[in-house]
Enzyme design. Structure first.
Site, PDB file in Angstrom:
ATOM      1  N   GLU A  19      -5.551  -8.592   0.505  1.00 30.97           N
ATOM      2  CA  GLU A  19      -6.210  -8.271   1.782  1.00 30.97           C
ATOM      3  C   GLU A  19      -7.673  -7.981   1.499  1.00 30.97           C
ATOM      4  O   GLU A  19      -8.013  -7.264   0.557  1.00 30.97           O
ATOM      5  CB  GLU A  19      -5.627  -7.009   2.448  1.00 30.97           C
ATOM      6  CG  GLU A  19      -4.289  -7.179   3.076  1.00 30.97           C
ATOM      7  CD  GLU A  19      -3.805  -5.891   3.748  1.00 30.97           C
ATOM      8  OE1 GLU A  19      -4.629  -5.042   4.149  1.00 30.97           O
ATOM      9  OE2 GLU A  19      -2.580  -5.733   3.836  1.00 30.97           O
ATOM     10  N   GLU A  22       0.798  -1.225   0.000  1.00 27.78           N
ATOM     11  CA  GLU A  22       0.000   0.000   0.000  1.00 27.78           C
ATOM     12  C   GLU A  22       0.833   1.279   0.000  1.00 27.78           C
ATOM     13  O   GLU A  22       0.802   2.047   0.975  1.00 27.78           O
ATOM     14  CB  GLU A  22      -0.978  -0.002   1.185  1.00 27.78           C
ATOM     15  CG  GLU A  22      -1.928  -1.198   1.179  1.00 27.78           C
ATOM     16  CD  GLU A  22      -2.955  -1.164   2.316  1.00 27.78           C
ATOM     17  OE1 GLU A  22      -2.812  -0.332   3.225  1.00 27.78           O
ATOM     18  OE2 GLU A  22      -3.890  -1.979   2.284  1.00 27.78           O
TER      19      GLU A  22
HETATM   20  O1  IFM Z   1      -4.552  -3.261   9.040  1.00 24.46           O
HETATM   21  C1  IFM Z   1      -4.438  -2.722   7.757  1.00 24.46           C
HETATM   22  C2  IFM Z   1      -3.255  -3.318   7.028  1.00 24.46           C
HETATM   23  O2  IFM Z   1      -2.078  -3.141   7.724  1.00 24.46           O
HETATM   24  C3  IFM Z   1      -3.104  -2.673   5.671  1.00 24.46           C
HETATM   25  N1  IFM Z   1      -4.333  -2.693   4.938  1.00 24.46           N
HETATM   26  C4  IFM Z   1      -5.533  -2.253   5.617  1.00 24.46           C
HETATM   27  C5  IFM Z   1      -5.680  -2.972   6.942  1.00 24.46           C
HETATM   28  C6  IFM Z   1      -6.964  -2.514   7.655  1.00 24.46           C
HETATM   29  O3  IFM Z   1      -6.937  -1.130   7.878  1.00 24.46           O
END
Ligand code: IFM
Length: 455
Positions: A351, A171
């Protein structure tokens, strides 16, 4: 998004199912065995930065409990475990000597995955930059690019023969914008120009690291993970449409175009004016290194208005404990759009998950909302695949409740509950559902009803 048992083929047999975590959020042991401090250790010490004034010193104590945590992962029946290496654990200062004890931890962890039949999906940078590098300007300083390449090569040299996949950065938008523009994440800088330069250095370090790791013979699949949302205008008005186009430029095209097309979007560069990044000759070609995969982290769509910010409560949809709209069809929209607009490598949903207020009742957590969230997003992924998008895997965020950055420990994303007083782990209903879903023969995993739950 609606699926029925008769609605076509299921997930391919070799589709990778997994769960994900990151080092700072679960490991704890923040100064054990030669680990150096990271910018998140420092940020947590700054009053007012973390909602519950907590930090990552103990977190889920995964550093000491990794073996039983891997047993949990294996018990779910997943194929893969996505984790990150803490850079300051393996190189305290981010340059110079590597820390043998830190590498031993990750070597045991990776061997532990292999022994349990789990494919290791490794991320090099999930935000915990060594503090010593921040003292020299961090990601704003072009020299950090070179430091990252050295770190990546050492990780690949030690672990590259055993991991299935290496992701360079998790990210970049969060690191750039939340870390350097709004400053609500580490390192807490507030400058648009800094954020833009940071993004460029992250892309450059990604491209250079992939090239360097490959040239030393590392065969792991290599890619990067982006957090992306489809961006919808709040209304049909020309002003809202224009605002949505701008938001799409800054939030999606700024991140995808350089990686997959080797250029920054011209409209965004023009809007940036004097804040445009310093790009040296050859940078864009290095950034556009061929990828084995693109990781997509999806949580919600973004709705943009030219006036007052759009109020999520007007959507009529469920809202998570983070205040995020539950909008699974946005994942389908996003994937189909990426497929239409870009020359894509295979996609992994690296994710996806949700924070909800869980209650423990008789040692059980009936988190039906999280269970539905996950099931409906798996269904949305399949919808996109049926429209021609190649998706090779899906990872739930997250295995464990953990340190949710500026929100501290109050927001729980885990499919496994963590009692932070005792460090006891309890499988929530969502974990039991995921396990049950994965136990079904892969060919019948399309048997989900309109709510995305299995028939
Ligand atoms: O917890 C985070 C993760 O570290 C990165 N992506 C989003 C998740 C939820 O906010």
């Amino acid at each position: 998004m609606t699926l029925s048992p008769s609605s076509g083929s299921a997930f391919p047999k070799d589709f990778v199912w997994g769960v994900a975590t990151s080092a700072f959020q679960i490991e704890g042991a923040s100064d054990a065995d030669g680990k150096g401090p990271s910018i998140w250790d420092d940020f947590c010490r700054t009053p007012g930065t973390i909602a519950d004034a907590s930090d990552g010193r103990e977190a889920c104590d995964h550093y000491h409990r990794w073996a039983s945590d891997l047993d949990l992962v294996a018990g779910l029946g997943v194929d893969a475990y996505r984790f990150s290496v803490s850079w300051p654990r393996v190189q305290a200062l981010g340059s110079g000597a590597f820390n043998e004890a830190g590498f031993s931890f990750y070597e045991e962890l990776v061997d532990g995955m292999l022994a349990r039949g789990l494919k290791p999906y490794l991320t090099l940078n999930h935000w915990d930059l060594p503090s010593a590098l921040q003292a020299q300007g961090g990601w704003e300083n072009r020299q950090t690019v070179q430091r990252f390449v050295e770190y990546a090569c050492e990780v690949a040299r030690r672990l590259g023969d055993r991991v299935a996949s290496i992701c360079t950065h998790n990210e970049p938008w969060v690191i750039a914008v939340l870390g350097h523009e709004s400053g609500i994440f580490a390192p807490g800088i507030k400058s648009r120009a800094a954020a833009i330069q940071v993004a460029h250095h992250l892309f450059l370090s990604h491209g250079m690291a992939v090239t360097a790791m490959r040239s030393q013979g590392c065969k792991a699949a290599m890619g990067i993970v982006l957090n992306l949302s489809p961006i919808n205008a709040a209304t049909e008005s020309e002003a809202d449409q224009a605002a949505a186009r701008r938001a799409d430029g800054g939030g999606l095209r700024w991140y995808v175009d350089p990686l997959l097309k080797g250029e920054y979007p011209a409209d965004v560069l023009q809007d940036l004016g004097a804040d445009a990044p310093k790009v040296l000759p050859g940078d864009m070609a290095q950034i556009k290194v061929p990828l084995d995969f693109l990781g997509v982290n999806y949580y919600m769509r973004s709705v943009v208005s030219s006036g007052e910010p759009w109020d999520v409560k007007t959507s009529g949809h469920e809202i998570t404990d983070m205040g995020w709209e539950v909008y699974p069809q946005g994942l389908t929209e996003l994937l189909v759009r990426l497929h239409r607009d870009y020359p894509l490598p295979p996609i992994f949903i690296t994710e996806n998950g949700a924070a909800f207020k869980d209650e423990v009742v008789d040692a059980q957590v009936h988190d039906g909302q999280r269970q539905r969230y996950i099931a409906n997003h798996i269904a949305a992924t399949l919808d996109a695949m049926r429209q021609g998008v190649r998706v090779d895997g899906y990872f739930v965020w997250s295995l464990l409740d953990n340190f949710e950055w500026a929100s501290g420990y109050a927001k729980r994303f885990g499919i496994v509950r963590v009692d932070y007083d005792t460090q006891q782990r309890t499988l929530k209903d969502s974990a039991l559902w995921y396990r049950h879903f994965l136990q079904k023969p892969k060919t019948s995993r399309h048997g989900m009803n309109a709510t995305g739950l299995e028939l």
